[in-house]
Scaffold this motif. Structure first.
Motif, mmCIF file in Angstrom:
data_model
loop_
_atom_site.group_PDB
_atom_site.id
_atom_site.type_symbol
_atom_site.label_atom_id
_atom_site.label_comp_id
_atom_site.label_asym_id
_atom_site.label_seq_id
_atom_site.Cartn_x
_atom_site.Cartn_y
_atom_site.Cartn_z
ATOM 1 N N ALA A 20 0.935 -1.411 0.086
ATOM 2 C CA ALA A 20 -0.067 -0.022 -0.023
ATOM 3 C C ALA A 20 0.761 1.257 -0.073
ATOM 4 C CB ALA A 20 -0.865 -0.032 1.207
ATOM 5 N N VAL A 21 2.088 1.166 0.905
ATOM 6 C CA VAL A 21 2.845 2.414 0.968
ATOM 7 C C VAL A 21 3.567 2.641 -0.432
ATOM 8 C CG1 VAL A 21 5.022 3.442 2.081
ATOM 9 C CG2 VAL A 21 3.314 2.009 3.383
ATOM 10 N N PHE A 22 4.038 1.381 -1.055
ATOM 11 C CA PHE A 22 4.881 1.583 -2.242
ATOM 12 C C PHE A 22 3.859 2.069 -3.231
ATOM 13 C CE2 PHE A 22 5.606 -0.591 -6.337
ATOM 14 C CZ PHE A 22 7.122 0.023 -6.664
ATOM 15 N N VAL A 23 2.899 1.352 -3.693
ATOM 16 C CA VAL A 23 1.770 1.714 -4.516
ATOM 17 C C VAL A 23 1.131 3.242 -4.554
ATOM 18 C CG1 VAL A 23 -0.308 1.201 -5.919
ATOM 19 C CG2 VAL A 23 1.075 -0.635 -5.142
ATOM 20 N N GLY A 24 0.646 3.579 -3.511
ATOM 21 C CA GLY A 24 0.192 4.913 -3.111
ATOM 22 C C GLY A 24 1.210 5.927 -3.479
ATOM 23 N N ILE A 25 2.436 5.832 -3.141
ATOM 24 C CA ILE A 25 3.234 6.852 -3.364
ATOM 25 C C ILE A 25 3.949 6.799 -4.710
ATOM 26 C CG2 ILE A 25 5.670 7.671 -2.846
ATOM 27 C CD1 ILE A 25 5.144 6.282 -0.004
ATOM 28 N N LEU A 26 3.873 5.760 -5.439
ATOM 29 C CA LEU A 26 4.350 5.444 -7.094
ATOM 30 C C LEU A 26 3.199 6.301 -7.809
ATOM 31 C CD1 LEU A 26 5.508 2.395 -8.501
ATOM 32 C CD2 LEU A 26 3.649 3.694 -9.766
ATOM 33 N N LEU A 27 2.042 6.189 -7.507
ATOM 34 C CA LEU A 27 0.747 6.718 -8.085
ATOM 35 C C LEU A 27 0.996 8.154 -7.962
ATOM 36 C CD1 LEU A 27 -2.042 4.024 -7.568
ATOM 37 C CD2 LEU A 27 -0.591 4.461 -9.560
ATOM 38 N N GLU A 28 1.025 8.693 -6.771
ATOM 39 C CA GLU A 28 1.057 10.053 -6.484
ATOM 40 C C GLU A 28 2.312 10.722 -7.341
ATOM 41 O OE1 GLU A 28 1.153 13.132 -2.618
ATOM 42 O OE2 GLU A 28 2.813 11.595 -2.922
ATOM 43 N N ASN A 29 3.485 10.055 -7.516
ATOM 44 C CA ASN A 29 4.378 10.572 -8.198
ATOM 45 C C ASN A 29 4.338 10.257 -9.585
ATOM 46 O OD1 ASN A 29 7.383 11.323 -6.461
ATOM 47 N ND2 ASN A 29 5.915 10.084 -5.261
ATOM 48 N N LEU A 30 3.699 9.450 -10.084
ATOM 49 C CA LEU A 30 3.051 9.714 -11.601
ATOM 50 C C LEU A 30 2.110 10.888 -11.885
ATOM 51 C CD1 LEU A 30 2.204 6.010 -12.223
ATOM 52 C CD2 LEU A 30 4.160 7.069 -13.217
ATOM 53 N N GLY A 31 1.694 11.620 -10.945
ATOM 54 C CA GLY A 31 0.918 12.862 -11.079
ATOM 55 C C GLY A 31 -0.505 12.506 -10.965
ATOM 56 N N LEU A 32 -0.635 11.551 -9.825
ATOM 57 C CA LEU A 32 -2.291 11.456 -9.625
ATOM 58 C C LEU A 32 -2.237 11.981 -8.215
ATOM 59 C CD1 LEU A 32 -2.872 7.646 -10.510
ATOM 60 C CD2 LEU A 32 -3.368 9.759 -11.700
ATOM 61 N N PRO A 33 -3.431 12.679 -7.947
ATOM 62 C CA PRO A 33 -3.629 13.348 -6.774
ATOM 63 C C PRO A 33 -4.139 12.594 -5.555
ATOM 64 C CG PRO A 33 -5.609 13.578 -7.972
ATOM 65 C CD PRO A 33 -4.742 12.811 -8.820
ATOM 66 N N LEU A 34 -3.094 11.753 -5.203
ATOM 67 C CA LEU A 34 -3.372 10.797 -4.033
ATOM 68 C C LEU A 34 -2.347 11.128 -2.972
ATOM 69 C CD1 LEU A 34 -2.986 7.244 -5.930
ATOM 70 C CD2 LEU A 34 -5.306 8.412 -5.041
ATOM 71 N N PRO A 35 -3.047 10.978 -1.725
ATOM 72 C CA PRO A 35 -2.060 11.510 -0.410
ATOM 73 C C PRO A 35 -1.178 10.478 0.012
ATOM 74 C CG PRO A 35 -4.194 10.083 0.074
ATOM 75 C CD PRO A 35 -4.184 10.123 -1.335
ATOM 76 N N GLY A 36 0.187 10.715 -0.938
ATOM 77 C CA GLY A 36 1.144 10.092 -0.668
ATOM 78 C C GLY A 36 2.008 9.989 0.737
ATOM 79 N N GLU A 37 1.830 11.401 0.957
ATOM 80 C CA GLU A 37 2.618 11.991 2.375
ATOM 81 C C GLU A 37 1.692 10.971 3.494
ATOM 82 O OE1 GLU A 37 2.488 16.023 4.119
ATOM 83 O OE2 GLU A 37 4.363 15.779 3.013
ATOM 84 N N THR A 38 0.260 11.031 3.413
ATOM 85 C CA THR A 38 -0.363 10.602 4.628
ATOM 86 C C THR A 38 -0.313 8.773 4.518
ATOM 87 O OG1 THR A 38 -2.153 12.354 4.285
ATOM 88 C CG2 THR A 38 -2.794 10.296 5.548
#
Length: 205
Positions: A20-38
């Motif tokens: 969950a940590v890996f995928v969440g941050i990966l998607l955020e850095n692709l430009g998607l507005p996901l709460p990677g920091e959270t």
């Protein structure tokens, strides 16, 4: 604005852990507005409580940020500018203003990619913008790696230790306040010089 509630993020972290940590941050850095920091902070918090391993959370966050950054760079390089211009037409933003922002980013690309990880919104757009301005790939990879490891280390360690003293909600509130302040400072750094230049240009006409 975060599209996932804290409760949902906690459930995902509990169920899928490091993935969950890996995928969440990966998607955020692709430009998607996901709460990677959270997501990272929740992972670090769970590590502090013994539910996850600190080093695996840190590695998952760093790898997600690094690989996601590469993906974001590719998106920006191979079509990002066309997407920006298309959105600008809808929002009635003049292309000359975008060109000024593009130049400003290009002049400060290294700082933007590294420090942008600590600032919401900028964290989402910094890698794609690095691709748009065609930042040299070797330089981007180096800065992206150092930035990803530094950001992941700070966020995970902060949550790991501070989370033992305060609640997760309080920790996230503190981080959110700092992030908002940093965002305003970053916007001022970009917008104010452009506004001053336009005023000087109009005065000289």
């Amino acid at each position: 604005m975060e599209f996932l509630s804290l409760e949902t993020i906690q459930e995902l972290a509990n169920q899928y852990g490091y993935l969950a940590v890996f995928v969440g941050i990966l998607l955020e850095n692709l430009g998607l507005p996901l709460p990677g920091e959270t997501i990272t902070i929740v992972g670090g918090f769970l590590a502090g409580s013994g539910e996850l391993n600190y080093w695996l959370v840190l590695a998952s966050a760093a790898m997600g940020a690094f690989i996601g950054g590469i993906g974001g760079y590719s998106v920006g390089k191979y079509g990002g500018w066309k997407l920006i211009l298309g959105a600008a037409k809808v929002l009635r933003i003049q292309e000359v203003q975008l060109e000024e922002i593009k130049t400003k980013f290009s002049d400060n690309a290294v700082k933007a990619v590294f420090f942008g990880r600590f600032i919401p919104l900028i964290r989402i757009v910094s890698s794609p913008m690095a691709g748009v301005v065609e930042m040299p790939i070797g330089k981007f990879l180096a800065v992206n790696l150092v930035g990803a490891v530094t950001w992941a280390s700070v966020m995970t360690t902060l949550a790991f230790f501070v989370g033992r003293i305060v609640s997760l909600e309080q920790l996230l509130a503190w981080v959110s306040k700092f992030a908002i302040l940093a965002l305003f400072i970053a916007i001022g750094f970009i917008v104010i010089p452009i506004w001053l230049e336009s005023r000087i240009a109009k005065t000289g006409e």
